[in-house]
Design an enzyme around this catalytic site. Structure first.
Site, mmCIF file in Angstrom:
data_model
loop_
_atom_site.group_PDB
_atom_site.id
_atom_site.type_symbol
_atom_site.label_atom_id
_atom_site.label_comp_id
_atom_site.label_asym_id
_atom_site.label_seq_id
_atom_site.Cartn_x
_atom_site.Cartn_y
_atom_site.Cartn_z
ATOM 1 C CB ALA A 1 38.830 25.605 33.846
ATOM 2 C CD GLU B 1 39.000 31.143 28.691
ATOM 3 O OE1 GLU B 1 38.544 32.030 27.932
ATOM 4 O OE2 GLU B 1 38.851 29.924 28.466
HETATM 5 N N1 CAA Z 1 34.106 27.660 38.103
HETATM 6 C C1 CAA Z 1 33.640 27.436 39.336
HETATM 7 N N2 CAA Z 1 32.376 27.707 39.707
HETATM 8 C C2 CAA Z 1 31.573 28.260 38.794
HETATM 9 C C3 CAA Z 1 31.988 28.525 37.487
HETATM 10 C C4 CAA Z 1 33.327 28.191 37.131
HETATM 11 N N3 CAA Z 1 33.821 28.356 35.905
HETATM 12 N N4 CAA Z 1 30.952 29.067 36.799
HETATM 13 C C5 CAA Z 1 29.921 29.136 37.649
HETATM 14 N N5 CAA Z 1 30.282 28.641 38.857
HETATM 15 C C6 CAA Z 1 29.474 28.541 40.072
HETATM 16 C C7 CAA Z 1 29.300 29.902 40.741
HETATM 17 O O1 CAA Z 1 30.407 30.202 41.530
HETATM 18 C C8 CAA Z 1 28.036 29.653 41.537
HETATM 19 O O2 CAA Z 1 28.381 28.919 42.678
HETATM 20 P P1 CAA Z 1 27.764 29.362 44.140
HETATM 21 O O3 CAA Z 1 26.290 29.126 43.997
HETATM 22 O O4 CAA Z 1 28.435 28.419 45.078
HETATM 23 O O5 CAA Z 1 28.100 30.797 44.325
HETATM 24 C C9 CAA Z 1 27.231 28.720 40.636
HETATM 25 O O6 CAA Z 1 28.161 28.130 39.727
HETATM 26 C C10 CAA Z 1 26.180 29.470 39.809
HETATM 27 O O7 CAA Z 1 26.831 30.483 39.097
HETATM 28 P P2 CAA Z 1 26.345 32.043 39.157
HETATM 29 O O8 CAA Z 1 25.708 32.348 40.447
HETATM 30 O O9 CAA Z 1 27.509 32.874 38.759
HETATM 31 O O10 CAA Z 1 25.228 32.012 38.006
HETATM 32 P P3 CAA Z 1 24.792 33.196 37.040
HETATM 33 O O11 CAA Z 1 23.586 32.703 36.322
HETATM 34 O O12 CAA Z 1 24.695 34.490 37.784
HETATM 35 O O13 CAA Z 1 26.006 33.362 35.997
HETATM 36 C C11 CAA Z 1 27.722 32.552 34.470
HETATM 37 C C12 CAA Z 1 26.348 32.292 35.139
HETATM 38 C C13 CAA Z 1 27.609 33.747 33.510
HETATM 39 C C14 CAA Z 1 28.086 31.281 33.710
HETATM 40 C C15 CAA Z 1 28.754 32.863 35.569
HETATM 41 O O14 CAA Z 1 28.724 31.844 36.551
HETATM 42 C C16 CAA Z 1 30.180 32.967 35.066
HETATM 43 O O15 CAA Z 1 30.575 33.968 34.516
HETATM 44 N N6 CAA Z 1 30.975 31.870 35.270
HETATM 45 C C17 CAA Z 1 32.397 31.894 34.937
HETATM 46 C C18 CAA Z 1 32.630 31.812 33.444
HETATM 47 C C19 CAA Z 1 34.103 31.868 33.150
HETATM 48 O O16 CAA Z 1 34.796 32.822 33.456
HETATM 49 N N7 CAA Z 1 34.628 30.770 32.528
HETATM 50 C C20 CAA Z 1 36.040 30.653 32.173
HETATM 51 C C21 CAA Z 1 36.781 29.920 33.253
HETATM 52 S S1 CAA Z 1 38.534 29.914 32.975
HETATM 53 C C22 CAA Z 1 38.820 28.633 31.901
HETATM 54 O O17 CAA Z 1 37.903 27.968 31.449
HETATM 55 C C23 CAA Z 1 40.268 28.368 31.582
HETATM 56 C C24 CAA Z 1 40.524 27.459 30.433
HETATM 57 O O18 CAA Z 1 40.512 27.856 29.270
HETATM 58 C C25 CAA Z 1 40.901 26.044 30.657
#
Ligand code: CAA
Length: 260
Positions: free
Chosen positions: A65, A134
């Site tokens: 999300a 999460e």
């Molecule tokens: N939401 C919003 N933006 C996100 C995102 C997310 N879930 N995941 C990645 N992005 C964005 C980053 O903010 C970044 O944007 P900017 O360039 O503007 O800074 C862009 O995508 C690229 O991401 P990274 O620079 O972080 O890329 P990376 O290769 O270093 O890492 C990753 C990749 C491991 C996927 C990392 O982005 C990450 O950990 N993302 C979050 C994963 C997460 O926590 N997901 C769970 C969300 S909560 C949920 O889903 C609730 C539910 O059950 C409904």
């Protein structure tokens, strides 16, 4: 119909939804999930479509999300809007009758993993990474992650994955029963399309009843599930397609199903 966050295409009986939000790892903002709902409804209404595939990019199926949107969300808004089910993609997929395959490459995390698990099965590349991280945000899976992960991989590994937030690679996901098979990045689209096309070529009467019956295995005790299956099996005998399927076998020719 034009979309901002997805690309939609049609491949001879198979509908494809490609998540396309490259600047955010396909994070599932509300507008994206609304577009997924609209596209799914379009395929549901299209008699030429018998199976659907949902895919992402090479880097990410979806990284969850949208955390930037969620950071602004109050508890009251979440409850009042029934977040994340306020976006139609989740509700439409939950009740969807046509078979849906998730084709996963790269990150498949949080809501992304929940989206993939909401499909009927997952095909993944050897680069795929699955997780429910999460907990690292001091929240928890909210679109089915605790329920579907526990059913897919068992209590011990679901607990360990959701409580630590670690990522699981494709080999482990296959061994744990989360995915159907592993392919390569180059072959993901072709392999998934071939699998979806095989399904789409069958009678939709039987594919839809098979899907419903397998899903009932997770809702019902065994005796009720077996009875449900038997009644669905008996229902198949009313279709024109089962007459065609059996006659084609006896006549040694390919069947011509009409989904009737
Ligand atoms: N939401 C919003 N933006 C996100 C995102 C997310 N879930 N995941 C990645 N992005 C964005 C980053 O903010 C970044 O944007 P900017 O360039 O503007 O800074 C862009 O995508 C690229 O991401 P990274 O620079 O972080 O890329 P990376 O290769 O270093 O890492 C990753 C990749 C491991 C996927 C990392 O982005 C990450 O950990 N993302 C979050 C994963 C997460 O926590 N997901 C769970 C969300 S909560 C949920 O889903 C609730 C539910 O059950 C409904």
């Amino acid at each position: 119909m034009s979309y901002q966050y997805i690309n939609v295409s049609n491949h001879d009986g198979v509908g494809e939804i490609k998540l396309h939000r490259p600047d955010a790892m396909n994070a599932l903002c509300a507008a994206l999930m609304e577009e997924v709902g609209t596209a799914l409804q379009g395929f549901a209404a299209d008699d030429t479509i018998n199976a659907v595939m949902i895919t992402g990019s090479e880097k990410a199926f979806a990284a969850g999300a949208d955390i930037k949107d969620m950071a602004q969300l109050s508890c009251v808004d979440a409850v009042q809007d029934d977040f994340p089910f306020s976006a139609s993609g989740w509700t439409v997929l939950k009740e969807y009758r046509k078979p849906v395959i998730a084709a996963v490459s790269g990150y498949c995390l949080g809501g992304g993993c929940e989206l993939a698990m909401s499909c009927d099965f997952i095909i993944a590349t050897d680069t795929a990474r699955f997780g429910q991280p999460e907990v690292k945000l001091a929240i928890m899976p909210g679109a089915g992650g605790t329920q579907r992960m526990a059913r897919a991989v068992g209590k011990a590994r679901a607990m360990e994955l959701c409580l630590t937030g670690r990522f699981m690679d494709a080999e482990e996901a296959l061994e744990a029963g989360l995915i159907a098979y592993i392919t390569t990045v180059d072959r993901l689209h072709g392999d998934t399309l071939a699998t979806a096309s095989t399904i789409a070529a069958h009678s939709s009467i039987s594919t839809q009843l098979i899907k419903e019956s397998i899903n009932q295995a997770f809702e019902m005790p065994l005796s009720s599930g077996l009875l449900f299956e038997r009644r669905m099996f008996q229902t198949c005998f009313a279709s024109e397609d089962r007459t065609e399927g059996m006659n084609a076998f006896i006549d040694k020719r390919p069947p011509a199903f009409r989904n009737r």
